[in-house]
Design a protein around this motif. Sequence first.
Motif, short mmCIF file in Angstrom:
data_model
loop_
_atom_site.label_atom_id
_atom_site.label_comp_id
_atom_site.label_asym_id
_atom_site.label_seq_id
_atom_site.Cartn_x
_atom_site.Cartn_y
_atom_site.Cartn_z
N GLU A 60 80.53 -33.97 180.63
CA GLU A 60 81.51 -33.18 181.39
C GLU A 60 82.82 -33.93 181.60
N ALA A 61 82.72 -35.25 181.79
CA ALA A 61 83.90 -36.07 182.06
C ALA A 61 84.60 -36.53 180.79
N ASP A 62 84.14 -36.05 179.63
CA ASP A 62 84.72 -36.43 178.33
C ASP A 62 84.65 -37.94 178.11
N LEU A 63 83.57 -38.56 178.60
CA LEU A 63 83.33 -39.99 178.36
C LEU A 63 82.25 -40.12 177.30
N THR A 64 82.51 -40.95 176.30
CA THR A 64 81.58 -41.07 175.19
C THR A 64 80.44 -42.03 175.51
N ILE A 65 79.29 -41.75 174.88
CA ILE A 65 78.11 -42.60 175.01
C ILE A 65 77.73 -43.08 173.61
N PRO A 66 77.70 -44.38 173.35
CA PRO A 66 77.86 -45.49 174.30
C PRO A 66 79.27 -46.07 174.34
N GLY A 67 80.23 -45.43 173.66
CA GLY A 67 81.56 -46.01 173.58
C GLY A 67 82.15 -46.35 174.94
N ASP A 68 82.28 -45.33 175.81
CA ASP A 68 82.81 -45.57 177.15
C ASP A 68 81.74 -46.09 178.10
N VAL A 69 80.58 -45.52 178.02
CA VAL A 69 79.49 -45.88 178.95
C VAL A 69 78.17 -45.95 178.18
N ALA A 70 77.52 -47.10 178.21
CA ALA A 70 76.18 -47.23 177.64
C ALA A 70 75.17 -46.80 178.69
N LEU A 71 74.03 -46.27 178.24
CA LEU A 71 73.10 -45.64 179.17
C LEU A 71 71.66 -46.03 178.82
N ALA A 72 70.86 -46.29 179.86
CA ALA A 72 69.43 -46.59 179.64
C ALA A 72 68.62 -46.02 180.79
N GLY A 73 67.36 -45.70 180.51
CA GLY A 73 66.47 -45.16 181.53
C GLY A 73 65.11 -45.83 181.48
N VAL A 74 64.16 -45.21 182.18
CA VAL A 74 62.77 -45.70 182.22
C VAL A 74 61.85 -44.49 182.14
N ASP A 75 60.79 -44.60 181.36
CA ASP A 75 59.66 -43.66 181.29
C ASP A 75 59.20 -43.42 179.87
N GLY A 76 60.09 -43.61 178.89
CA GLY A 76 59.71 -43.36 177.51
C GLY A 76 59.30 -41.93 177.26
N SER A 77 60.02 -40.99 177.85
CA SER A 77 59.66 -39.57 177.74
C SER A 77 60.10 -39.00 176.39
#
Length: 347
Positions: free
Chosen positions: A266-283
């Motif tokens: 929504e914020a027009d921020l690229t992943i992972p260019g602008d913001v890298a992202l990680a989670g937990v659960d292996g879903s």
Amino acid sequence: MAAVTLKDVAERAGVSIKTVSNVVRDAPRVSEATRTRVMRAVQELGYRPNPSARRLRTGRSGLIALAVPDLATPYFAELAHHVRTEAAALGFTVLIEETLGDTKEELRLATGVGASLLDGVILSPLHVSPDELALVTDQFPLVLLGERSYEGDRVVADHVLIDNVAAAREATAHLAGLGRTRIAAIGVDKAGSATSRQRLEGFQQALHDAGLTYDPRLAPQIKDFDRGNGLRAMRALAQLPKGQRPDAVFCFSDLLAVGARRALHEADLTIPGDVALAGVDGSEEARYGTPSLTSVVPDKAAIASLAVKCLVDRVRAEDPPPFEVHVAPHWLEVRESSGGEREPLEP
């Protein structure tokens, strides 16, 4: 009509009652040809096992329960699949209970109250206290899943978990290793749950190891580990001035990361260019979204196997052994959201 009995099935299949019993209990040492013949007779006659009769013969019903906070959460749905598979291999049937994190419901299931046919329960508690559990765990077979909310060597029940501190530390260290210096955390909950506390601890350890400073402004508080809270938290972080905005985010669950991914779009921020992202659960949801999410993967099959074996051993034991804590494996799967390659997916 009279209920169909083991004797009826045995006569139809041309085998002994003992053989029918072994097939119904999925016992080993029955040939495939015999098993097929018996199961055909079971289906033709509409035979249904009688838990009450079984309990009279053996003192056990062959029924256990898996009680989780929320069946709509992919992690628990996937875990339930593995628990059912493991239990069936040992001749047990699994009933699924949803507690919604209600303390009274968690305690009711931990004690077996109102479930007289159950041989035991595998419980993933959110709010029932260790002191409450300590009063009842020697009265009813119980295995706990998830984080320990007690300290030191005190063990109030058999417990199966992953090392949440290590899991969070590994995911955060991966983000820091990408050269990201403003790493946010989504998952600091207002209730201060054990899951949140431990994953925050691992997050802070990794920042310290990387020479980075923990900034509470980059760790907005949430209410639940769901998509909506991830969306709202990431929206707030994305609205920070450019110099203060995070360049990486560690989410304490995949559902939080899914919500955060939407907010970044929504914020027009690229992943992972602008913001890298990680989670937990292996879903599975983490694997199939775009971009696919880097995630810490708890070995759900191992968790289920350990939990079911612990419970069945305790159900069958004449002299139950001391309680133990079992740590299941986990690993980090690096995907597109933090610079990993696109994973080929089978249709």
